[in-house]
Write a protein that holds these residues in place. Structure first.
Motif, mmCIF file in Angstrom:
data_model
loop_
_atom_site.group_PDB
_atom_site.id
_atom_site.type_symbol
_atom_site.label_atom_id
_atom_site.label_comp_id
_atom_site.label_asym_id
_atom_site.label_seq_id
_atom_site.Cartn_x
_atom_site.Cartn_y
_atom_site.Cartn_z
ATOM 1 N N VAL A 49 14.402 -20.005 -74.091
ATOM 2 C CA VAL A 49 13.645 -19.076 -74.871
ATOM 3 C C VAL A 49 14.384 -17.905 -74.997
ATOM 4 N N LEU A 55 12.000 -18.358 -80.693
ATOM 5 C CA LEU A 55 11.008 -18.299 -79.722
ATOM 6 C C LEU A 55 11.018 -16.853 -79.137
ATOM 7 N N TYR A 60 6.197 -16.746 -75.540
ATOM 8 C CA TYR A 60 7.307 -17.482 -74.904
ATOM 9 C C TYR A 60 8.262 -16.431 -73.819
ATOM 10 N N VAL A 297 8.958 -25.570 -78.579
ATOM 11 C CA VAL A 297 9.890 -25.889 -77.732
ATOM 12 C C VAL A 297 10.496 -27.311 -77.896
#
Length: 318
Positions: A49, A55, A60, A297
Motif C-alpha cells: 500500500v 493504491l 488503502y 491489491v
C-alpha cells in the motif's frame, strides 16, 4: 500504581487451551504458522500500500493502519500463548498481565473504530462519489486514524485502572489463555460492581458506536447501489465493499461469541475457541481477505510475484 499495596498476588497462572500434551504440540505448530503468516501478510500489505502509486487513496490508507494494528494486536496474545503451549507451567507476572491486557484492549478497540472508519469511507465513495476527494482529504483521513487510536488507548487506560486497582488476595488461577476482563475480575476479593459498570459502559460505548456506524453506512450504501441501473455498475460498487463486510463480520461475530454468553464450563470452552478466532485468526484473515477479494491489491501482488520470478531464476541459475 502501587501493586504491592493493592494485592498479595504477584503472578497469575493460565489454564491454557488444553492439558493434552499431544494436542498442545499440534496447536503449537498450527498457531506458530498462523502467527508467521499474520506477520508476513500484514507487513507485506502495508509495504504494498505504501509503495504502490495506484493504491494511494483513503481506502488503502485505512487498510494499511488496520494491518499495523493487526500485527501488534496479534503479538500481544500469540507469542505468550505459543510459549505456554511449549511449557508445563503457564504463568504471567502481575505487571505482565496488566501490560498484556492494556495493549490487547487498546488495539481491539482501535481495530473496531478503524473498521467503522473504513465503512464511512465506503459510504462517501459510493453515496457521494463527486465529492469524495474533497471530503476524504489527507488531513481528514489522518484525523480519523488518530481519533481511532486515541479512543482505543484512552478507554483501555480507564479499564486497566479499574481492573488492576482492585485487590487480588485469593486464587491466582485464570481460566483462560490470556488476561481478559471476566476471568480476572472473578479472582478479585474486592467489590467489583463499580468496575463492572465502568467497563460495561466503555465497551458498550465503543462497541455500539462503531457497529452502528458500520450498519448505518451500509444501509445508505445498499440504497445507493440499488439505484444504480446497470448490473455491472452495481457489481463494481458492491465489490469495493465486500472485503470490508467480510472482515467486519468475522471481527464482530467472534467478539459476540467471546463475550455474549452466560458463565458455565461449556461456555468457557466455547469462549476460548471464539477468543482464538478473535485474537489469533482474525489478524491473519484480514490481509488474506483483502488480498484475495480486492482486484487492485491482487493485481499488485501478482505483479510483485512476477517481478520477483526472474530474480529467483537468476539466483538458481547462478
Amino acid at each position: 500504581m502501587d501493586v504491592t499495596n493493592q494485592t498479595t498476588v504477584v503472578e497469575f497462572v493460565f489454564s491454557g487451551l488444553t492439558d493434552n500434551d499431544i494436542l498442545k504440540s499440534v496447536l503449537f505448530i498450527l498457531f506458530l504458522h498462523v502467527y508467521l503468516v499474520t506477520i508476513v501478510a500484514n507487513l507485506g500489505l502495508v509495504a504494498i500500500v505504501r509503495t504502490t502509486s495506484t493504491l494511494q487513496n483513503p481506502m488503502y490508507y485505512f487498510l494499511s493502519y488496520l494491518s499495523l494494528v493487526d500485527i501488534f494486536y496479534s503479538s500481544t496474545i500469540t507469542p505468550k500463548m505459543l510459549v505456554d503451549l511449549s511449557c508445563w507451567k503457564n504463568t504471567i507476572s502481575f505487571e505482565g498481565c496488566a501490560l498484556q491486557f492494556f495493549f490487547y484492549a487498546a488495539l481491539a478497540a482501535t481495530e473496531s473504530f478503524l473498521l467503522s472508519t473504513m465503512s464511512y469511507d465506503r459510504y462517501v465513495a459510493i453515496c457521494h462519489p463527486l465529492h469524495y476527494v474533497s471530503i476524504m482529504t489527507k488531513k481528514k483521513c489522518l484525523s480519523l486514524v488518530l481519533v481511532s487510536f486515541s479512543i482505543g488507548f484512552l478507554q483501555s487506560s480507564v479499564q486497566i485502572c479499574c481492573i488492576f486497582s482492585v485487590q487480588y488476595c485469593g486464587s491466582n488461577f485464570i481460566d483462560h489463555f490470556y488476561c481478559d476482563i471476566a476471568p480476572l475480575l472473578k479472582l478479585s476479593c474486592s467489590n467489583t460492581f463499580m468496575c463492572d459498570m465502568v467497563i460495561m459502559s466503555l465497551i458498550g460505548f465503543y462497541g455500539i458506536s462503531s457497529l452502528s456506524t458500520i450498519l448505518i453506512s451500509y444501509v445508505f450504501i445498499i440504497v445507493s447501489i440499488l439505484k444504480i441501473k446497470s448490473a455491472k455498475g452495481r457489481q463494481k460498487a458492491f465489490s469495493t465493499c465486500s472485503s470490508h463486510i467480510i472482515c467486519a463480520s468475522v471481527f464482530y461475530g467472534s467478539v459476540f461469541l467471546t463475550y455474549l454468553h452466560s458463565p458455565s464450563d461449556d461456555n468457557v470452552r466455547e469462549s476460548k475457541v471464539a477468543a482464538v478466532i478473535y485474537s489469533v485468526m482474525t489478524p491473519m484473515l484480514n490481509p488474506l481477505i483483502y488480498s484475495l477479494r480486492n482486484q487492485e491489491v491482487k493485481k499488485v501482488i501478482v505483479q510483485v510475484i512476477h517481478n520477483l520470478s526472474p530474480f529467483h531464476t537468476s539466483l538458481k541459475n547462478g
